[in-house]
Motif scaffolding. Structure first.
Motif, short mmCIF file in Angstrom:
data_model
loop_
_atom_site.label_atom_id
_atom_site.label_comp_id
_atom_site.label_asym_id
_atom_site.label_seq_id
_atom_site.Cartn_x
_atom_site.Cartn_y
_atom_site.Cartn_z
N LEU B 23 -61.55 -79.45 8.18
CA LEU B 23 -62.26 -78.80 7.07
C LEU B 23 -61.32 -77.84 6.34
CD1 LEU B 23 -65.59 -78.03 8.96
CD2 LEU B 23 -65.31 -79.70 7.13
N TYR B 24 -60.51 -77.12 7.11
CA TYR B 24 -59.54 -76.19 6.53
C TYR B 24 -58.58 -76.93 5.60
CZ TYR B 24 -55.85 -72.63 6.25
OH TYR B 24 -54.92 -71.70 5.80
N ASP B 25 -58.03 -78.04 6.12
CA ASP B 25 -57.03 -78.78 5.34
C ASP B 25 -57.63 -79.31 4.04
OD1 ASP B 25 -55.59 -80.28 8.35
OD2 ASP B 25 -55.18 -78.36 7.34
N HIS B 26 -58.89 -79.71 4.09
CA HIS B 26 -59.52 -80.30 2.91
C HIS B 26 -59.89 -79.27 1.87
CE1 HIS B 26 -61.55 -83.56 0.80
NE2 HIS B 26 -62.57 -82.74 0.60
N TYR B 27 -60.30 -78.08 2.29
CA TYR B 27 -60.85 -77.10 1.35
C TYR B 27 -59.96 -75.91 1.04
CZ TYR B 27 -65.28 -79.60 1.69
OH TYR B 27 -66.25 -80.56 1.64
N ILE B 28 -58.82 -75.82 1.70
CA ILE B 28 -57.96 -74.65 1.49
C ILE B 28 -57.50 -74.53 0.04
CG2 ILE B 28 -55.93 -75.92 2.35
CD1 ILE B 28 -56.51 -72.11 2.61
N SER B 29 -57.12 -75.65 -0.56
CA SER B 29 -56.59 -75.59 -1.92
C SER B 29 -57.64 -75.15 -2.94
CB SER B 29 -55.99 -76.94 -2.33
OG SER B 29 -54.83 -77.18 -1.56
N PRO B 30 -58.82 -75.77 -3.00
CA PRO B 30 -59.80 -75.31 -3.99
C PRO B 30 -60.27 -73.88 -3.76
CG PRO B 30 -60.74 -77.06 -2.60
CD PRO B 30 -59.31 -76.98 -2.29
N ILE B 31 -60.44 -73.47 -2.52
CA ILE B 31 -60.89 -72.10 -2.26
C ILE B 31 -59.80 -71.11 -2.66
CG2 ILE B 31 -61.60 -70.45 -0.47
CD1 ILE B 31 -63.75 -72.52 -1.12
N TYR B 32 -58.55 -71.45 -2.32
CA TYR B 32 -57.43 -70.59 -2.70
C TYR B 32 -57.35 -70.45 -4.22
CZ TYR B 32 -52.57 -69.28 -3.62
OH TYR B 32 -51.44 -68.67 -4.10
N ARG B 33 -57.49 -71.58 -4.91
CA ARG B 33 -57.41 -71.58 -6.38
C ARG B 33 -58.52 -70.73 -6.97
NH1 ARG B 33 -55.84 -76.77 -6.27
NH2 ARG B 33 -57.98 -77.49 -6.16
N PHE B 34 -59.70 -70.89 -6.43
CA PHE B 34 -60.86 -70.14 -6.92
C PHE B 34 -60.62 -68.65 -6.79
CE2 PHE B 34 -65.23 -69.37 -7.91
CZ PHE B 34 -65.68 -68.38 -7.06
N ILE B 35 -60.12 -68.24 -5.62
CA ILE B 35 -59.88 -66.81 -5.38
C ILE B 35 -58.72 -66.33 -6.25
CG2 ILE B 35 -59.16 -65.13 -3.65
CD1 ILE B 35 -60.62 -66.84 -1.55
N LEU B 36 -57.67 -67.15 -6.32
CA LEU B 36 -56.49 -66.75 -7.10
C LEU B 36 -56.84 -66.54 -8.57
CD1 LEU B 36 -53.42 -66.33 -7.30
CD2 LEU B 36 -53.18 -68.79 -7.64
N LEU B 37 -57.63 -67.46 -9.10
CA LEU B 37 -58.00 -67.36 -10.52
C LEU B 37 -58.96 -66.21 -10.76
CD1 LEU B 37 -58.23 -71.17 -11.28
CD2 LEU B 37 -56.64 -69.57 -12.31
N LYS B 38 -59.59 -65.70 -9.73
CA LYS B 38 -60.49 -64.57 -9.90
C LYS B 38 -59.78 -63.24 -9.69
CE LYS B 38 -64.83 -64.55 -8.76
NZ LYS B 38 -65.37 -64.45 -10.12
N VAL B 39 -58.80 -63.19 -8.77
CA VAL B 39 -58.15 -61.90 -8.52
C VAL B 39 -56.81 -61.78 -9.24
CG1 VAL B 39 -59.31 -61.67 -6.28
CG2 VAL B 39 -57.01 -62.59 -6.35
N GLY B 40 -56.21 -62.92 -9.59
CA GLY B 40 -55.00 -62.90 -10.40
C GLY B 40 -53.74 -62.45 -9.69
N ASN B 41 -53.76 -62.44 -8.35
CA ASN B 41 -52.58 -61.99 -7.61
C ASN B 41 -52.43 -62.90 -6.38
OD1 ASN B 41 -51.29 -60.33 -5.31
ND2 ASN B 41 -50.76 -59.19 -7.15
N LYS B 42 -51.23 -63.47 -6.21
CA LYS B 42 -51.05 -64.47 -5.14
C LYS B 42 -51.20 -63.88 -3.74
CE LYS B 42 -48.23 -67.86 -7.53
NZ LYS B 42 -46.93 -68.49 -7.74
N HIS B 43 -50.63 -62.69 -3.55
CA HIS B 43 -50.67 -62.10 -2.21
C HIS B 43 -52.10 -61.73 -1.83
CE1 HIS B 43 -46.37 -62.12 -1.96
NE2 HIS B 43 -46.27 -61.44 -3.08
N GLU B 44 -52.81 -61.15 -2.78
CA GLU B 44 -54.22 -60.79 -2.53
C GLU B 44 -55.04 -62.05 -2.28
OE1 GLU B 44 -53.84 -56.50 -3.32
OE2 GLU B 44 -55.16 -57.79 -2.17
N ALA B 45 -54.74 -63.09 -3.07
CA ALA B 45 -55.47 -64.35 -2.91
C ALA B 45 -55.25 -64.95 -1.52
CB ALA B 45 -55.04 -65.35 -3.99
N GLU B 46 -54.01 -64.88 -1.04
CA GLU B 46 -53.72 -65.41 0.31
C GLU B 46 -54.48 -64.63 1.37
OE1 GLU B 46 -49.47 -65.41 0.78
OE2 GLU B 46 -49.21 -67.24 -0.38
#
Lengths: 197, 184
Positions: B23-46
């Motif tokens: 489940l992690y492997d399948h959903y990590i990218s979209p969840i990461y993108r969603f968070i990244l596009l909302k917070v605008g910072n890579k480290h915070e998104a990680e």
């Protein structure tokens, strides 16, 4: 007049759209929301590549995954804690039992005067008796040793005295014995030669 | 949605780390993108992304499948994490708080320059929208989710999502028009 007006107005309620029209119109409306407007197509074109551009870094993904999957869930924490506590109890009980058995084996309970429980009762566990035994034992050993050493010293002294006084007599006797033996040996040799030759 | 996702979820609920790993492997990218596009910072998104999946793993036994993809639940957790993040930062993300490196999409080739500039402008324009509108735009046009899936992720009705999308697109057009962006 009012009643007629009311009747006409009520009859208007019965007006329904053409079912064919409703069906077609509905399909068109729903299709329009599915197929995107030009602006929406533009947004798709611009934003869809972000799926590739904003992918997580592989190093981060690898580390994060490993940490998360190695983390115990709260129910698992409890289970591990229970197991460890139980292991601790078992270990402590085993040590305690081993200690008790050792104590029984060496008659330790006799200290508490529980004679029936101790297979071997040693008087030496009674400290007063132990002290008196030790005291007497040392005393007797010392006395015996002292007597032995004094006796042996006397005998040695006597022997040395005798040796010093009688040393010349003893030596002469030894020399005489040696000469006698030598003459006997010569006679035996003569006889043996005659036999052989 | 993963193939045979419900079985994988059941295995993960039973404690199989390997199942949750899928489940992690399948959903990590979209969840990461969603968070990244909302917070605008890579480290915070990680950091936030890691917290989302950690929380999901620890609470998966409480997850009840309701006919929606597992991602809907993950997006809910992600939304809550971002809301908490905003609360800590004491303000919503605005253009001033945006990491400039994040929106600057580098392009080696000249013929991609216009495209890169367009991405930057549209991404910045999205940050001018209300939070809910941002989320609908990102989930619909970046992640290609259906209105039904978005509704499940944002805990709203499908009709409400369509309405939010309509308003979001209108506002986005206005922002881009004000910034001189051509949509032709």
């Amino acid at each position: 007049m009012d009643n007629q007006l009311l009747k006409i107005l009520k009859s208007l309620k019965a007006i329904e759209p053409n079912p064919e029209f409703t069906k077609r119109s509905r399909a068109v409306i729903l299709a329009a929301s599915q197929t995107d407007s030009p602006f929406e197509n533009y947004l798709i074109k611009i934003l869809r590549p972000l799926r590739v551009l904003f992918a997580p870094h592989p190093d981060f993904t690898q580390k994060s995954r490993a940490i998360i999957l190695s983390t115990l869930k709260p129910q698992q924490y409890l289970a591990v804690l229970k197991n460890r506590l139980w292991d601790g109890v078992k270990y402590s009980a085993a040590l305690g039992l081993a200690g008790l058995l050792l104590l029984l084996a060496i008659g330790g309970l006799s200290y508490f005067n529980i004679k029936n429980l101790s297979p071997v009762i040693l008087t030496s566990f009674n400290t007063q008796k132990l002290m008196s035994e030790v005291d007497s034992m040392d005393f007797q050993i010392k006395l015996a040793e002292a007597r032995y050493y004094s006796q042996s010293a006397k005998e040695v002294a006597v022997a040395l005295n005798e040796a010093s006084q009688n040393s010349s007599l003893i030596l002469e006797k030894e020399i005489n014995d040696l000469e006698t033996r030598e003459s006997l040996d010569q006679e035996i040799d003569k006889l043996l030669n005659e036999i052989i030759l | 949605m993963l193939t045979d996702e419900n079985n994988i979820i059941k295995q993960a609920q039973a404690g199989e780390a390997g199942a949750f790993g899928q489940l992690y492997d399948h959903y990590i990218s979209p969840i990461y993108r969603f968070i990244l596009l909302k917070v605008g910072n890579k480290h915070e998104a990680e950091d936030l992304c890691h917290e989302v999946f950690l929380s999901a793993w620890q609470n998966i036994s409480g997850y009840i499948p309701r006919g929606f993809p597992f991602s809907s639940w993950l997006y809910q957790i992600a939304r809550n994490s971002v809301i908490d993040y905003y609360r800590t930062k004491k303000n919503n993300l605005s253009l001033e708080g945006l990491d400039e490196d994040f929106v600057r999409v580098s392009s080696a080739a000249e013929d991609n320059l216009d495209f890169s500039l367009n991405i930057e402008k549209v991404t910045k324009a999205i940050y001018g929208l209300a939070e809910e509108q941002q989320e609908v735009i990102l989930l619909r046009f970046v992640e290609d989710m259906s209105h039904k899936e978005i509704a499940a992720a944002l805990n709203k009705s499908e009709g409400a999502i369509r309405l939010v999308q309509h308003r979001a697109i209108k506002n986005l057009k206005d922002i881009l028009a004000n910034n001189g962006q051509s949509t032709a």
